[in-house]
Design a protein around this motif. Structure first.
Motif, PDB file in Angstrom:
ATOM      1  N   ARG A  18      14.480  48.914  57.030  1.00 33.03           N
ATOM      2  CA  ARG A  18      13.984  49.691  58.073  1.00 33.03           C
ATOM      3  C   ARG A  18      12.882  50.539  57.420  1.00 33.03           C
ATOM      4  NH1 ARG A  18      16.430  55.442  59.469  1.00 33.03           N
ATOM      5  NH2 ARG A  18      15.188  56.017  61.204  1.00 33.03           N
ATOM      6  N   GLY A  19      11.536  50.594  58.031  1.00 30.80           N
ATOM      7  CA  GLY A  19      10.544  51.198  57.827  1.00 30.80           C
ATOM      8  C   GLY A  19      10.477  52.745  58.016  1.00 30.80           C
ATOM      9  N   VAL A  20      10.509  53.367  56.580  1.00 37.09           N
ATOM     10  CA  VAL A  20      10.788  55.009  56.882  1.00 37.09           C
ATOM     11  C   VAL A  20       9.691  55.768  55.969  1.00 37.09           C
ATOM     12  CG1 VAL A  20      13.178  54.873  57.367  1.00 37.09           C
ATOM     13  CG2 VAL A  20      12.357  54.691  54.900  1.00 37.09           C
ATOM     14  N   TYR A  21       8.948  54.927  55.145  1.00 36.32           N
ATOM     15  CA  TYR A  21       7.972  55.579  54.073  1.00 36.32           C
ATOM     16  C   TYR A  21       6.779  55.387  54.640  1.00 36.32           C
ATOM     17  CZ  TYR A  21      12.028  54.897  51.304  1.00 36.32           C
ATOM     18  OH  TYR A  21      13.154  54.953  50.482  1.00 36.32           O
ATOM     19  N   GLY A  22       5.950  56.451  54.614  1.00 36.44           N
ATOM     20  CA  GLY A  22       4.600  56.448  54.940  1.00 36.44           C
ATOM     21  C   GLY A  22       3.716  55.921  53.812  1.00 36.44           C
ATOM     22  N   ILE A  23       2.458  55.885  54.368  1.00 33.09           N
ATOM     23  CA  ILE A  23       1.725  54.963  53.132  1.00 33.09           C
ATOM     24  C   ILE A  23       1.571  55.616  51.910  1.00 33.09           C
ATOM     25  CG2 ILE A  23      -0.651  56.037  54.242  1.00 33.09           C
ATOM     26  CD1 ILE A  23      -1.505  52.980  53.717  1.00 33.09           C
ATOM     27  N   PHE A  58       6.722  51.823  55.682  1.00 34.08           N
ATOM     28  CA  PHE A  58       7.153  50.845  54.637  1.00 34.08           C
ATOM     29  C   PHE A  58       8.543  50.998  54.470  1.00 34.08           C
ATOM     30  CE2 PHE A  58       2.765  51.416  54.200  1.00 34.08           C
ATOM     31  CZ  PHE A  58       2.078  50.117  53.888  1.00 34.08           C
ATOM     32  N   SER A  59       9.239  50.000  54.284  1.00 35.14           N
ATOM     33  CA  SER A  59      10.554  49.843  54.067  1.00 35.14           C
ATOM     34  C   SER A  59      10.928  49.729  52.590  1.00 35.14           C
ATOM     35  CB  SER A  59      11.310  48.644  54.953  1.00 35.14           C
ATOM     36  OG  SER A  59      10.688  47.194  54.427  1.00 35.14           O
ATOM     37  N   GLY A  60      12.069  49.616  52.243  1.00 32.42           N
ATOM     38  CA  GLY A  60      12.656  49.479  50.817  1.00 32.42           C
ATOM     39  C   GLY A  60      12.221  47.688  50.618  1.00 32.42           C
ATOM     40  N   ASP A  61      12.422  47.035  51.371  1.00 34.63           N
ATOM     41  CA  ASP A  61      12.146  45.700  51.298  1.00 34.63           C
ATOM     42  C   ASP A  61      10.468  45.564  50.875  1.00 34.63           C
ATOM     43  OD1 ASP A  61      14.734  44.822  51.585  1.00 34.63           O
ATOM     44  OD2 ASP A  61      14.467  44.301  53.718  1.00 34.63           O
ATOM     45  N   ASP A  62       9.625  46.448  51.773  1.00 32.54           N
ATOM     46  CA  ASP A  62       8.292  46.183  51.498  1.00 32.54           C
ATOM     47  C   ASP A  62       7.979  46.922  50.123  1.00 32.54           C
ATOM     48  OD1 ASP A  62       7.517  45.437  54.123  1.00 32.54           O
ATOM     49  OD2 ASP A  62       7.527  47.567  54.938  1.00 32.54           O
ATOM     50  N   LEU A  63       8.609  47.750  49.435  1.00 33.14           N
ATOM     51  CA  LEU A  63       8.418  48.524  48.383  1.00 33.14           C
ATOM     52  C   LEU A  63       8.977  47.395  47.218  1.00 33.14           C
ATOM     53  CD1 LEU A  63       9.648  52.026  48.646  1.00 33.14           C
ATOM     54  CD2 LEU A  63       7.386  51.191  48.621  1.00 33.14           C
ATOM     55  N   ALA A  64       9.925  46.731  47.464  1.00 31.22           N
ATOM     56  CA  ALA A  64      10.409  45.775  46.481  1.00 31.22           C
ATOM     57  C   ALA A  64       9.309  44.467  46.461  1.00 31.22           C
ATOM     58  CB  ALA A  64      11.566  44.861  46.714  1.00 31.22           C
ATOM     59  N   ARG A  65       8.739  44.092  47.587  1.00 29.35           N
ATOM     60  CA  ARG A  65       7.683  43.117  47.656  1.00 29.35           C
ATOM     61  C   ARG A  65       6.403  43.600  46.747  1.00 29.35           C
ATOM     62  NH1 ARG A  65       7.293  38.559  50.748  1.00 29.35           N
ATOM     63  NH2 ARG A  65       5.164  37.870  51.402  1.00 29.35           N
ATOM     64  N   LEU A  66       6.201  44.863  47.140  1.00 32.83           N
ATOM     65  CA  LEU A  66       5.048  45.711  46.553  1.00 32.83           C
ATOM     66  C   LEU A  66       5.342  45.556  44.994  1.00 32.83           C
ATOM     67  CD1 LEU A  66       4.068  48.891  48.422  1.00 32.83           C
ATOM     68  CD2 LEU A  66       2.365  47.045  47.898  1.00 32.83           C
ATOM     69  N   ARG A  67       6.246  45.777  44.267  1.00 32.60           N
ATOM     70  CA  ARG A  67       6.572  45.608  42.989  1.00 32.60           C
ATOM     71  C   ARG A  67       6.418  44.177  42.482  1.00 32.60           C
ATOM     72  NH1 ARG A  67      10.883  49.293  44.230  1.00 32.60           N
ATOM     73  NH2 ARG A  67      12.306  47.824  44.525  1.00 32.60           N
ATOM     74  N   ARG A  68       6.814  43.363  43.225  1.00 33.56           N
ATOM     75  CA  ARG A  68       6.353  41.597  43.150  1.00 33.56           C
ATOM     76  C   ARG A  68       4.958  41.442  42.990  1.00 33.56           C
ATOM     77  NH1 ARG A  68       6.922  37.611  40.134  1.00 33.56           N
ATOM     78  NH2 ARG A  68       6.912  35.660  41.152  1.00 33.56           N
ATOM     79  N   ILE A  69       4.031  41.985  43.880  1.00 35.07           N
ATOM     80  CA  ILE A  69       2.722  41.896  43.862  1.00 35.07           C
ATOM     81  C   ILE A  69       2.110  42.501  42.742  1.00 35.07           C
ATOM     82  CG2 ILE A  69       0.687  42.564  45.349  1.00 35.07           C
ATOM     83  CD1 ILE A  69       2.555  42.277  47.933  1.00 35.07           C
ATOM     84  N   THR A  70       2.610  43.586  42.612  1.00 37.39           N
ATOM     85  CA  THR A  70       1.918  44.367  41.232  1.00 37.39           C
ATOM     86  C   THR A  70       2.328  43.673  40.178  1.00 37.39           C
ATOM     87  OG1 THR A  70       2.389  46.591  42.221  1.00 37.39           O
ATOM     88  CG2 THR A  70       1.971  46.496  39.913  1.00 37.39           C
ATOM     89  N   ASP A  71       3.540  42.985  39.784  1.00 33.87           N
ATOM     90  CA  ASP A  71       3.803  42.304  38.746  1.00 33.87           C
ATOM     91  C   ASP A  71       2.920  40.957  38.592  1.00 33.87           C
ATOM     92  OD1 ASP A  71       6.040  43.903  38.187  1.00 33.87           O
ATOM     93  OD2 ASP A  71       7.580  42.483  38.864  1.00 33.87           O
ATOM     94  N   LEU A  72       2.522  40.579  39.639  1.00 33.89           N
ATOM     95  CA  LEU A  72       1.557  39.256  39.640  1.00 33.89           C
ATOM     96  C   LEU A  72       0.297  39.708  39.288  1.00 33.89           C
ATOM     97  CD1 LEU A  72       3.290  37.194  42.680  1.00 33.89           C
ATOM     98  CD2 LEU A  72       3.350  36.512  40.170  1.00 33.89           C
ATOM     99  N   THR A  73      -0.247  40.424  39.765  1.00 35.65           N
ATOM    100  CA  THR A  73      -1.629  41.190  39.839  1.00 35.65           C
ATOM    101  C   THR A  73      -1.772  41.577  37.982  1.00 35.65           C
ATOM    102  OG1 THR A  73      -1.256  43.372  40.530  1.00 35.65           O
ATOM    103  CG2 THR A  73      -2.263  41.885  41.984  1.00 35.65           C
ATOM    104  N   ASP A  74      -0.551  42.276  37.488  1.00 34.85           N
ATOM    105  CA  ASP A  74      -0.599  42.619  36.156  1.00 34.85           C
ATOM    106  C   ASP A  74      -0.811  41.257  35.345  1.00 34.85           C
ATOM    107  OD1 ASP A  74      -0.551  44.987  36.839  1.00 34.85           O
ATOM    108  OD2 ASP A  74       1.608  45.401  36.219  1.00 34.85           O
ATOM    109  N   GLN A  75      -0.359  39.973  35.590  1.00 35.15           N
ATOM    110  CA  GLN A  75      -0.452  38.914  35.112  1.00 35.15           C
ATOM    111  C   GLN A  75      -1.773  38.451  35.411  1.00 35.15           C
ATOM    112  OE1 GLN A  75       3.080  36.564  35.765  1.00 35.15           O
ATOM    113  NE2 GLN A  75       4.316  38.421  36.088  1.00 35.15           N
ATOM    114  N   GLY A  76      -2.554  38.879  36.031  1.00 30.49           N
ATOM    115  CA  GLY A  76      -3.752  38.418  36.315  1.00 30.49           C
ATOM    116  C   GLY A  76      -3.966  37.281  37.539  1.00 30.49           C
TER     117      GLY A  76
END
Length: 113
Positions: A18-23, A58-76
């Motif tokens: 459920r999308g509950v978090y603003g940008i 944004f939902s909790g699932d979106d935040l988890a996806r953002l963590r994955r994206i951030t991990d990948l960008t941190d790896q270059g």
């Protein structure tokens, strides 16, 4: 059938889908800027829900996806490659769920014999 090893949902938190978090809240929780979050959306890395007024939610699932994206960008890893990785991971998760369902169906059919 729910995963017996999965943690129980916290009744004090919204459903993960459920999308509950603003940008601005989502960006802060993810540790990135609002502009970076918008860039990820432009590249199709995530698609937040929209309120009736068009505000991103944004939902909790979106935040988890953002963590994955951030991990990948941190790896270059570049954004195009991240999009492909996420697509493959999503497809793999869908196939795994289908396989588990089919294994359950097969077991039920064997048990009926």
């Amino acid at each position: 059938m729910p995963d017996p090893g999965a943690p129980l949902p916290d009744p004090h938190l919204p459903d993960a889908a459920r999308g509950v978090y603003g940008i601005s809240v989502a960006a802060e929780l993810a540790g990135i800027s609002v502009q970076t979050l918008r860039l990820y959306e432009q590249h199709g890395l995530l698609t937040p829900a929209r309120s009736a007024g068009g505000t991103r939610r944004f939902s909790g699932d979106d935040l988890a996806r953002l963590r994955r994206i951030t991990d990948l960008t941190d790896q270059g890893v570049n954004l195009a490659a991240i999009a492909r990785i996420l697509d493959l991971e999503d497809s793999n998760a869908d196939l795994t769920a289908d396989n588990l369902r089919l294994e359950g169906d097969n077991q039920r059919l064997r048990d009926q014999s």
